[in-house]
Design a protein around this motif. Structure first.
Motif, PDB file in Angstrom:
ATOM      1  N   SER A   1       0.848  -1.196   0.000  1.00  0.00           N
ATOM      2  CA  SER A   1       0.000   0.000   0.000  1.00  0.00           C
ATOM      3  C   SER A   1       0.880   1.241   0.000  1.00  0.00           C
ATOM      4  N   GLU A   2       0.680   2.111  -0.987  1.00  0.00           N
ATOM      5  CA  GLU A   2       1.614   3.227  -1.134  1.00  0.00           C
ATOM      6  C   GLU A   2       1.558   4.169   0.061  1.00  0.00           C
ATOM      7  N   ASP A   3       0.437   4.232   0.739  1.00  0.00           N
ATOM      8  CA  ASP A   3       0.317   5.205   1.822  1.00  0.00           C
ATOM      9  C   ASP A   3       1.244   4.931   2.993  1.00  0.00           C
ATOM     10  N   ILE A   4       1.756   3.711   3.099  1.00  0.00           N
ATOM     11  CA  ILE A   4       2.713   3.436   4.169  1.00  0.00           C
ATOM     12  C   ILE A   4       3.913   4.367   4.027  1.00  0.00           C
ATOM     13  N   THR A   5       4.313   4.591   2.798  1.00  0.00           N
ATOM     14  CA  THR A   5       5.432   5.520   2.594  1.00  0.00           C
ATOM     15  C   THR A   5       4.963   6.818   1.945  1.00  0.00           C
ATOM     16  N   MET A   6       3.688   7.146   2.086  1.00  0.00           N
ATOM     17  CA  MET A   6       3.214   8.413   1.546  1.00  0.00           C
ATOM     18  C   MET A   6       2.400   9.169   2.583  1.00  0.00           C
TER      19      MET A   6
ATOM     20  N   THR B   1      12.068  -1.060   1.439  1.00  0.00           N
ATOM     21  CA  THR B   1      13.051  -1.326   0.396  1.00  0.00           C
ATOM     22  C   THR B   1      12.423  -2.080  -0.761  1.00  0.00           C
ATOM     23  N   THR B   2      11.098  -2.220  -0.750  1.00  0.00           N
ATOM     24  CA  THR B   2      10.482  -3.059  -1.765  1.00  0.00           C
ATOM     25  C   THR B   2       9.702  -2.278  -2.805  1.00  0.00           C
ATOM     26  N   TRP B   3       8.416  -2.069  -2.636  1.00  0.00           N
ATOM     27  CA  TRP B   3       7.628  -1.509  -3.724  1.00  0.00           C
ATOM     28  C   TRP B   3       6.342  -0.902  -3.231  1.00  0.00           C
ATOM     29  N   THR B   4       5.665  -0.175  -4.106  1.00  0.00           N
ATOM     30  CA  THR B   4       4.273   0.207  -3.877  1.00  0.00           C
ATOM     31  C   THR B   4       3.461  -0.385  -5.021  1.00  0.00           C
ATOM     32  N   GLY B   5       2.163  -0.453  -4.812  1.00  0.00           N
ATOM     33  CA  GLY B   5       1.316  -1.066  -5.826  1.00  0.00           C
ATOM     34  C   GLY B   5       1.372  -0.331  -7.153  1.00  0.00           C
ATOM     35  N   ALA B   6       1.436   0.994  -7.091  1.00  0.00           N
ATOM     36  CA  ALA B   6       1.353   1.788  -8.318  1.00  0.00           C
ATOM     37  C   ALA B   6       2.670   1.810  -9.075  1.00  0.00           C
TER      38      ALA B   6
ATOM     39  N   ASP C   1      14.771   6.510  -1.440  1.00  0.00           N
ATOM     40  CA  ASP C   1      14.415   7.925  -1.457  1.00  0.00           C
ATOM     41  C   ASP C   1      14.572   8.477  -0.041  1.00  0.00           C
ATOM     42  N   PRO C   2      15.412   9.487   0.166  1.00  0.00           N
ATOM     43  CA  PRO C   2      15.685   9.942   1.529  1.00  0.00           C
ATOM     44  C   PRO C   2      14.491  10.610   2.215  1.00  0.00           C
ATOM     45  N   THR C   3      13.530  11.131   1.464  1.00  0.00           N
ATOM     46  CA  THR C   3      12.390  11.800   2.114  1.00  0.00           C
ATOM     47  C   THR C   3      11.325  10.804   2.541  1.00  0.00           C
ATOM     48  N   PHE C   4      10.955   9.922   1.634  1.00  0.00           N
ATOM     49  CA  PHE C   4       9.853   9.019   1.953  1.00  0.00           C
ATOM     50  C   PHE C   4      10.313   7.592   2.228  1.00  0.00           C
ATOM     51  N   HIS C   5      11.618   7.376   2.235  1.00  0.00           N
ATOM     52  CA  HIS C   5      12.182   6.072   2.578  1.00  0.00           C
ATOM     53  C   HIS C   5      11.611   4.935   1.730  1.00  0.00           C
ATOM     54  N   SER C   6      11.356   5.203   0.468  1.00  0.00           N
ATOM     55  CA  SER C   6      10.833   4.135  -0.377  1.00  0.00           C
ATOM     56  C   SER C   6      11.839   3.827  -1.478  1.00  0.00           C
ATOM     57  N   ALA C   7      11.618   2.692  -2.137  1.00  0.00           N
ATOM     58  CA  ALA C   7      12.632   2.190  -3.064  1.00  0.00           C
ATOM     59  C   ALA C   7      12.544   2.849  -4.438  1.00  0.00           C
ATOM     60  N   ILE C   8      13.716   3.081  -5.030  1.00  0.00           N
ATOM     61  CA  ILE C   8      13.794   3.505  -6.425  1.00  0.00           C
ATOM     62  C   ILE C   8      14.507   2.367  -7.139  1.00  0.00           C
TER      63      ILE C   8
ATOM     64  N   PRO D   1       6.606   9.533 -12.610  1.00  0.00           N
ATOM     65  CA  PRO D   1       7.192  10.755 -13.146  1.00  0.00           C
ATOM     66  C   PRO D   1       6.722  12.016 -12.406  1.00  0.00           C
ATOM     67  N   TYR D   2       5.835  11.862 -11.440  1.00  0.00           N
ATOM     68  CA  TYR D   2       5.236  13.032 -10.788  1.00  0.00           C
ATOM     69  C   TYR D   2       6.142  13.562  -9.692  1.00  0.00           C
ATOM     70  N   ASP D   3       5.966  14.850  -9.404  1.00  0.00           N
ATOM     71  CA  ASP D   3       6.691  15.321  -8.236  1.00  0.00           C
ATOM     72  C   ASP D   3       5.796  15.072  -7.025  1.00  0.00           C
ATOM     73  N   PRO D   4       6.427  14.708  -5.910  1.00  0.00           N
ATOM     74  CA  PRO D   4       5.660  14.223  -4.743  1.00  0.00           C
ATOM     75  C   PRO D   4       4.520  15.156  -4.347  1.00  0.00           C
ATOM     76  N   GLU D   5       4.741  16.441  -4.428  1.00  0.00           N
ATOM     77  CA  GLU D   5       3.712  17.358  -3.937  1.00  0.00           C
ATOM     78  C   GLU D   5       2.420  17.231  -4.741  1.00  0.00           C
ATOM     79  N   THR D   6       2.561  17.234  -6.075  1.00  0.00           N
ATOM     80  CA  THR D   6       1.376  17.099  -6.926  1.00  0.00           C
ATOM     81  C   THR D   6       0.692  15.762  -6.655  1.00  0.00           C
ATOM     82  N   TYR D   7       1.511  14.745  -6.557  1.00  0.00           N
ATOM     83  CA  TYR D   7       0.972  13.398  -6.404  1.00  0.00           C
ATOM     84  C   TYR D   7       0.161  13.284  -5.125  1.00  0.00           C
ATOM     85  N   LEU D   8       0.710  13.809  -4.037  1.00  0.00           N
ATOM     86  CA  LEU D   8       0.046  13.655  -2.745  1.00  0.00           C
ATOM     87  C   LEU D   8      -1.214  14.493  -2.634  1.00  0.00           C
ATOM     88  N   LYS D   9      -1.376  15.482  -3.545  1.00  0.00           N
ATOM     89  CA  LYS D   9      -2.600  16.292  -3.512  1.00  0.00           C
ATOM     90  C   LYS D   9      -3.794  15.513  -4.041  1.00  0.00           C
ATOM     91  N   GLN D  10      -3.517  14.447  -4.799  1.00  0.00           N
ATOM     92  CA  GLN D  10      -4.616  13.676  -5.381  1.00  0.00           C
ATOM     93  C   GLN D  10      -5.246  12.785  -4.307  1.00  0.00           C
TER      94      GLN D  10
END
Lengths: 467, 286, 332
Positions: free
Chosen positions: A159-164, A174-179, A386-393, A425-434
């Motif tokens: 679930s992406e919200d764990i790291t969002m 260190t793994t993934w999000t659904g999206a 990712d140092p801000t949201f601690h999720s994997a790239i 490809p989104y920047d986090p701020e725009t993405y989190l507004k959705q």
């Protein structure tokens, strides 16, 4: 006689209180427990010895919560195998200290998940918590762990919200999000294959919603027109043939996306083929639909079906081959994505403990160390955090189902996209507004999308698999 | 468009087939023994898993059907003889025993069989693609309908044409009189419970072939079979036939038109029956 | 032993037990207290089921649905609407009562095994609805972020405070239910358990007595659900799944369904058993199943029943007498 029985129980109660009150120093509360159990009113059952609850100095405890029984027990077991393999390779040592893995089964039940987390935190006094299979389980445990100051490393829970939206600084995923992989997949189908309309049948809960959200964003951005979605309850729908028979063949859908995994996917795909729909319309899947070992239960007619994931069965890198061989040797089967994710998460934990020289008392420093761990040699390809949201790239692989020489099916990689973040490809701020992905968001028609979600510049570069 | 409805109806019939095999076993045991076998779902699962092992070892599907059915019948026999018989006549402990058994079976299945979804491979000769009047439909599903019709007919035969059946029906009506007449009611109980187990095992192999088997599937199956016998009337064979026909169509059309609530929908006829005719469509007042 | 005579030994026992429980957070680990909190909320649930079985002879498998319903109400109104204590809690109890009343009206036309099946099916309806409704109940994800409140400066997020509050509620609940079961209403219920037809013939409103008993039991399940929701912080469909219902049934039978304190003793043992064996083996469902089987086969009256038998057992008496110096004549 009754009087005496009461008297004896009362004496036991008092003496147990005295014993535990006097005899137990504050540092080691564990020995008090068997006494307390024994002292229960009216029950004088002999208390079995508490297993391994005594705090041992100089050991680092890792708690792992997973569903070893119940609906997702297959994933739970694969996770366990991956994690144990990583620990065994390190000989249960890191940073000069011994590592203790405490596994707890939550039966995929929230009450159990929270209870077992409490057990690990309060009784075992773990230093790190990991595990979690399903998205909802991960969110529930992360919610409980919010103020516990213990690093949480979700494994397969996507679930992406764990790291969002519900991120807190003690989480490292260190793994993934659904999206994450589905965004690439959707984009690829629309852009490279030129598909316009997709008919989606999904399981109605958070992980497929998140996968669908990623898929729709990618698909619409790539130039698609519509992702028509139908949802069915997970685990309780067994005969999908009526849903399959309702797929309109004359309305110009380019493909059917089955957005589900495990037993439901086996049912769906089998019936899809049996009803002859594989000859009428293309079938594609989400990340788990064609995953091993469920793939072994599927008919061969689905060869050529696409799906995205962060692993592929024919990855031919030295890291993957070494992992595959070690896994096969230890467990007698090929690794799946779930076991790879567990293996890699556990390796990050061990390396971080190495980096802090076994001093895990400062949890923030431990999390920092995890973020800095070098994961370029990860079996599934280089991973960074990712140092801000601690999720994997990490890499996303587009795969197709293929038949191996021995007749079994496997997922053959065809394209690789490197360095995909959870925001695509989104920047986090725009993405989190959705809004949060659900079964009604994103909209089914691409024209209803907010323009900002369609305009993001493409960052994906499709490289031929294996190059 | 018409094609779609034909397929939906056929799907409904397939569902009915499996529901009937499940429900008839449960309803028989209930009608005679007043025992709700809450391990029926677990029996189904164990039968399916055993069948899967047979198919994996030999590739022989009919053998799997046989083994799955008979081994559950044997289990039913042992369970009835050693445990259920001890608390005979006391319906609550009887029910509780079946609950305990279902917990044990479900957990044992986790030990011996894969924790992921598995499915029985049906050989091609049993699953040809059959096209009738332009409708393509898997042959195995037709086979399932045929099997369940055969089962229905043989159950009818057993119940109405054999001495065992006469004793069973008499037992359903009046247990005391039957035992007073010198018929060994215990023997009849055991045979009926075995028969019920046999049906659950057969259903498991059929269901495991056309759907799949996965951990936790037993409660869904149990619930479905309970709904079948509540709607049809507990203890009534005809009720099981009619209610599985109705429920099959509801499940099929529900999935096509309201998939999100498909599982919820099957409870609507149950609620209606409970409110208007609590003993079920063909049940007698208990 | 009339209930009006004060029995000094018994009183001493209750006082000591009370002190033991109240002082618990001071001398055991946090997890032990957490386990006691679990015992309390599952105790409410199993008390609810046990009351119906023991006093009314009705095996109801809907109780967990009421347990979950109150959690959902707290989730919807406390978390998502942000209402303050005590409104979500009162609404939860109200909703449970209304639902129990409506459902009781339907189900009370049936008896024994049919009643069991209908309540089982109803519980499954609730579960299916909770799992499939994504608009209000959030489907499989459920509602997260339920936290205990702070009133009059007492922070119930502290586990000790939460424990004490639950304990007081539980003691109060037990006391009230005890009084109910000894009241004319409770005795009428017992009569209905033994022979509903005769009670109806005497002129008791059998149907309504059963409905009211069902309602009372549901409120107890609801109270447990409130505590559980606050304690776990999340409410999901898995809270009301069938396996939980069966587990609760197990606790009732384990303790002894025909005894008032049976469900509580059963919950106590089952929760600790869960804690202890889940650390040793993954196969605890197997162990629980076997325990269940043994209890039903060999000791249908449960643990308390075993103790009852022991009290009349010579060998056991001699052990007890060994501990007490003065020999007394058996007094009952």
């Amino acid at each position: 006689m009754t009087k005496k029985l009461y008297l004896i129980v009362a004496i036991v109660l008092v003496s147990s209180m005295l014993m535990s009150a006097c005899g137990v120093p504050a540092v080691a509360p564990a020995p008090a427990e068997p006494v307390a159990e024994q002292a229960a009113p009216a029950v004088a059952e002999p208390a079995p010895a508490e297993p391994a609850a005594v705090a041992e100095a100089g050991k680092i405890k890792i708690g792992m919560i997973s569903a070893f029984t119940g609906l997702f027990s297959g994933f739970g077991e694969m996770q366990k195998q991956g994690a144990v393999l990583a620990l065994e390779e390190a000989n249960y040592m890191a940073g000069g200290k011994q590592i203790v893995l405490i596994m707890e089964d939550d039966q995929l039940d929230n009450e159990q998940a929270i209870t077992k987390s409490k057990k690990l935190v309060e009784q075992d006094k773990i230093d790190i918590l990991t595990g979690m299979v399903s998205g909802d389980e991960g969110l529930a445990v992360a919610d409980y762990m919010k103020d516990k100051n213990i690093p949480v490393i979700p494994m397969y829970s996507a679930s992406e919200d764990i790291t969002m939206r519900e991120f807190h600084p003690m989480i490292v995923r260190t793994t993934w999000t659904g999206a994450q992989s589905m965004d690439v997949f959707g984009y690829w189908l629309a852009k490279e294959k030129g598909w316009k309309k997709i008919y989606q049948i999904g399981e109605d809960y958070s992980f497929p919603w998140n996968q669908s959200g990623g898929f729709m964003r990618g698909f619409c951005r790539g130039g698609g027109e519509e992702v028509f979605s139908v949802w069915s309850p997970p685990g309780s729908t067994s005969d999908f043939s009526s849903m399959i028979a309702s797929i309109p063949l004359d309305e110009g859908y380019d493909a059917v996306l089955y957005n589900g995994g495990g037993g439901d996917a086996v049912n769906f795909v089998k019936q899809f083929v049996e009803l002859g729909y594989d000859k009428k319309i293309t079938l594609i899947g989400q990340s788990n639909t064609f995953e091993k070992p469920d793939l072994d239960a599927l008919p061969v007619d689905i060869i050529g079906s696409y799906s995205p994931h962060h692993t592929a069965d024919d990855l031919n890198t030295p890291e993957w081959n070494a992992f595959k061989e070690a896994f096969n040797k230890r467990w007698g089967r090929n690794p799946s994505a779930a076991s790879e994710f567990a293996y890699s998460s556990m390796r990050v934990i061990l390396r971080a403990i190495d980096a802090v020289n076994g001093d895990v008392s400062d949890k923030a420093a431990l999390v920092d160390a995890m973020l800095k761990v070098d994961m370029t040699d990860d079996p599934r390809g280089p991973v960074s955090l990712d140092p801000t949201f601690h999720s994997a790239i990490e890499n996303v692989y587009i795969r197709e189902v293929a038949k191996a020489e021995d007749g079994t099916l496997y997922n053959k990689g065809i394209w690789t996209v490197k360095n995909v973040s959870q925001f695509g490809p989104y920047d986090p701020e725009t993405y989190l507004k959705q809004p949060i992905d659900g079964n009604t968001y994103p909209p089914q028609k691409c024209s209803d999308f907010p323009p900002v979600m369609l305009d993001a510049e493409n960052v994906y570069e499709f490289v031929e698999f294996g190059k | 468009m018409e094609l779609k409805y034909i397929i939906l109806i056929l799907n409904g019939l397939t569902q009915s087939a499996i529901l009937f095999v499940l429900g008839s076993g449960l309803t028989l045991a209930f009608g005679l023994m007043r025992v709700v076998n809450l391990s029926h779902g677990a029996f189904y699962m164990l039968g399916g898993y055993l069948g899967w092992s047979v198919v994996k070892a030999t590739g022989n599907w009919p053998l799997a059907l046989l083994v799955g059915g008979l081994s559950i019948a044997l289990l039913g026999f042992l369970f009835e003889k050693t445990m259920l018989g001890r608390v005979r006549g006391n319906d609550l402990p009887e029910t509780l025993l079946t609950v305990a058994l279902s917990m044990i079976i479900a957990d044992v299945c986790l030990v011996f069989w894969a924790r992921t979804a598995i499915t029985l491979n049906v050989p091609q000769y049993l699953n040809p693609t059959i096209t009738i009047l332009g409708v393509t439909y898997p042959g195995f599903r037709y086979l399932m309908m045929v099997i369940s019709i055969l089962i229905a007919v043989s159950l009818w035969f057993i119940l109405y044409k054999t001495n065992l059946g006469k004793a069973v029906r008499a037992g359903v009506d009046d247990r005391e009189t039957v035992s007073a007449l010198g018929i060994n009611i215990n023997k009849i109980y055991t045979s009926v419970f075995m028969l019920s187990g046999l049906l659950a095992g057969l259903a498991g192999v059929l269901g495991g072939s056309y759907l799949q088997l996965s951990p936790g599937g037993d409660t869904t199956i149990l619930t479905l079979s309970l709904v079948v016998i509540i709607v049809g009337g507990m203890g009534s064979l005809l009720g099981a036939v009619i209610s599985s026909l109705i429920l099959g169509q509801i499940m099929s059309f529900g999935l096509a038109f309201a998939p999100q609530y498909s599982y919820f929908l099957i409870f609507i006829p149950m609620a209606l029956v409970l409110a208007l005719r609590p003993q079920g469509l063909f049940g007698r007042q208990i | 032993m009339s209930r009006f005579r004060i029995n000094p030994v018994k009183v001493t026992f209750y006082v000591i037990a009370a002190i033991f429980l109240i002082l618990l957070p001071y001398y055991v680990s946090q997890y032990t207290v957490t386990t006691f909190i679990r015992i309390i909320y599952f105790g409410f649930l199993s008390l609810s089921m046990g009351f119906l079985i023991g006093q009314g002879g009705m095996i109801s498998l809907t109780q967990t649905a009421f347990f979950g319903l109150s959690g959902y109400i707290i989730g919807i109104f406390g978390v998502e609407r942000g209402l303050m204590f005590p409104w979500p809690d009162l609404m939860a109890i109200g909703a449970v009562a209304i639902m129990a009343f409506l459902f009781g009206m339907i189900a009370m036309g049936t008896h024994r095994i049919v009643f069991l099946m209908i309540t089982l099916a109803f519980g499954q309806v609730c579960w299916a609805f909770a799992a499939q409704n994504t608009t209000i109940l959030r489907g499989w994800s459920g509602i997260r972020g339920i936290r205990p409140f702070v009133i009059y400066g007492i922070n119930f997020n502290e586990y000790q405070n939460f424990y004490w509050a639950s304990l007081i509620l539980f003691a109060l609940g037990i006391f009230i239910l005890w009084r109910i079961s000894k009241s004319p209403f409770g005795l009428a219920l017992n009569g209905i358990r033994e022979n509903p037809r005769r009670m109806a013939a005497i002129g008791y409103p059998v149907y309504w007595i059963r409905v009211v008993a069902f309602l009372i039991a549901a409120v107890y399940a609801g109270l447990g659900g409130i505590l559980a929701a606050y304690n776990t912080g999340i409410i999901m469909p898995t809270t009301i799944q069938l396996s939980r219902t069966i587990w609760v049934l197990l606790t009732v039978i384990l303790g002894g369904a025909s005894f008032f304190f049976g469900p509580i003793v059963g919950t106590f043992v089952a929760v600790w058993l869960d804690v202890l064996i889940s650390g040793v083996t993954e196969r605890y469902n197997l162990v629980l199943g076997v325990v269940f089987l043994i209890i039903v086969l060999f000791s249908p009256t449960g643990i308390i029943g075993i103790f009852d038998q022991m009290r009349n057992d010579k060998k056991f008496n001699s052990i007890i007498n060994f501990f007490s110096p003065k020999k007394e004549k058996p007094n009952s």
